[in-house]
Scaffold this active site. Structure first.
Site, PDB file in Angstrom:
ATOM      1  N   ASP A   5       0.720  -1.057   0.052  1.00  0.00           N
ATOM      2  CA  ASP A   5      -0.116  -0.073   0.175  1.00  0.00           C
ATOM      3  C   ASP A   5       0.731   1.101   0.023  1.00  0.00           C
ATOM      4  OD1 ASP A   5      -1.961   1.705   0.051  1.00  0.00           O
ATOM      5  OD2 ASP A   5      -2.893   1.245   2.224  1.00  0.00           O
ATOM      6  N   LYS A  44       0.974   3.942  -2.282  1.00  0.00           N
ATOM      7  CA  LYS A  44       0.225   5.126  -2.388  1.00  0.00           C
ATOM      8  C   LYS A  44       1.001   6.291  -2.951  1.00  0.00           C
ATOM      9  CE  LYS A  44      -3.062   4.873   1.113  1.00  0.00           C
ATOM     10  NZ  LYS A  44      -2.649   3.871   1.959  1.00  0.00           N
ATOM     11  N   ASP A  55       3.951  10.784  -7.368  1.00  0.00           N
ATOM     12  CA  ASP A  55       4.826  11.891  -7.865  1.00  0.00           C
ATOM     13  C   ASP A  55       4.901  11.695  -9.312  1.00  0.00           C
ATOM     14  OD1 ASP A  55       7.125  13.573  -7.986  1.00  0.00           O
ATOM     15  OD2 ASP A  55       7.505  12.962  -6.122  1.00  0.00           O
TER      16      ASP A  55
END
Length: 268
Positions: free
Chosen positions: A91, A93, A96
């Site tokens: 996880d 996430k 960028d």
């Protein structure tokens, strides 16, 4: 056929990772993802050994671990995944630009692409994030990899709704094989355009309503009936005073019952 069975979806899904996951769900009769946020590898492996028989997916945050290593953490984790037949979802996430996430996914301490079947990303930086992550997967792994987009969150005051959610769905449509679903609180549509998104929903609880840091819980029946395919459960499985084996069995049964109800409702 608004809600096809997991077997039916596995046989025609565009994503190899989604097909594999759906087959595991059907064979083990589980739509439970265990979210195990602990600080040591020993704790993590012990919990996985207890919940492994009842889950289709393990969700990790390896940057929480104080003693992470490829040999000491990843190797035994992969062995447990093979033993109990579940996939691993880091996880991470990502959020960028494409080149940066490509390096974050493939390099550094964690080398996520080498061992995690699935990871996820925010849509805030645009479709380049999907391209960067896919390139990392193609260049660094012989195993199929899949990406989830974060369309909605379960925390109070989340900004992931409305136009943001709509925009994230559009980003997901740019790569049908790599992006196979969403972290969301409900179905995200797309079937009329040929997409079969897998929806994974956090913030699911049979007992708890929330916590002091803004988490909000919904019932298993509620999330599955509104389009979720996989329920993500964390502290409900291993929180203070809870037996991880008994709780994972309880959530597995509740999740599967809710899935069968959904299938029956769709066929009537």
């Amino acid at each position: 056929m608004a809600f096809a069975t997991y077997e039916e979806r596995a046989s025609v899904h565009a994503s190899p990772v989604a097909s594999k996951l759906l087959r595991i769900m059907a064979s083990k009769k589980t739509n439970l993802c265990a979210s195990l946020d602990v600080r040591t590898t020993a704790e993590l492996l012990s919990l996985v050994d207890q919940v492994g028989p009842y889950i289709c997916l393990l969700k990790t945050h390896v940057d929480i671990l104080d003693d992470f290593s490829m040999e000491g953490t990843v190797k035994p984790l992969k062995e447990l995944a093979a033993k109990y037949n579940f996939l691993i979802f880091e996880d991470r996430k990502f959020a960028d630009i494409g080149n940066t996430v490509k390096l974050q996914y493939s390099s550094g301490v964690y080398k996520i692409v080498q061992w995690a079947d699935i990871t996820n990303a925010h849509g805030v930086t645009g479709s380049g994030i999907v391209k960067g992550l896919k390139e990392a997967a193609q260049e660094n792994s012989d195993e199929p990899r899949g990406l989830l987009m974060l369309a909605e969150l379960s925390s109070k005051g989340s900004l992931a709704h409305g136009e943001y959610t709509t925009g994230t769905v559009e980003i997901a449509k740019t790569d049908k094989q790599f992006v196979f679903g969403f972290i969301a609180q409900r179905g995200m549509g797309g079937r009329d355009e040929g997409f079969d998104w897998l929806i994974m929903t956090p913030g699911v609880g049979l007992d708890d309503k929330g916590d002091a840091l803004g988490q909000q819980y919904r019932t298993v029946d509620d999330v599955v009936s509104t389009g979720s395919d996989i329920i993500i459960v964390g502290r409900g499985l291993f929180g203070k005073g809870r037996d991880p084996t008994a709780e994972s069995r309880r959530y597995r049964d509740a999740g599967w019952d809710a899935y069968l109800k959904r299938c029956n409702a769709a066929s009537n």
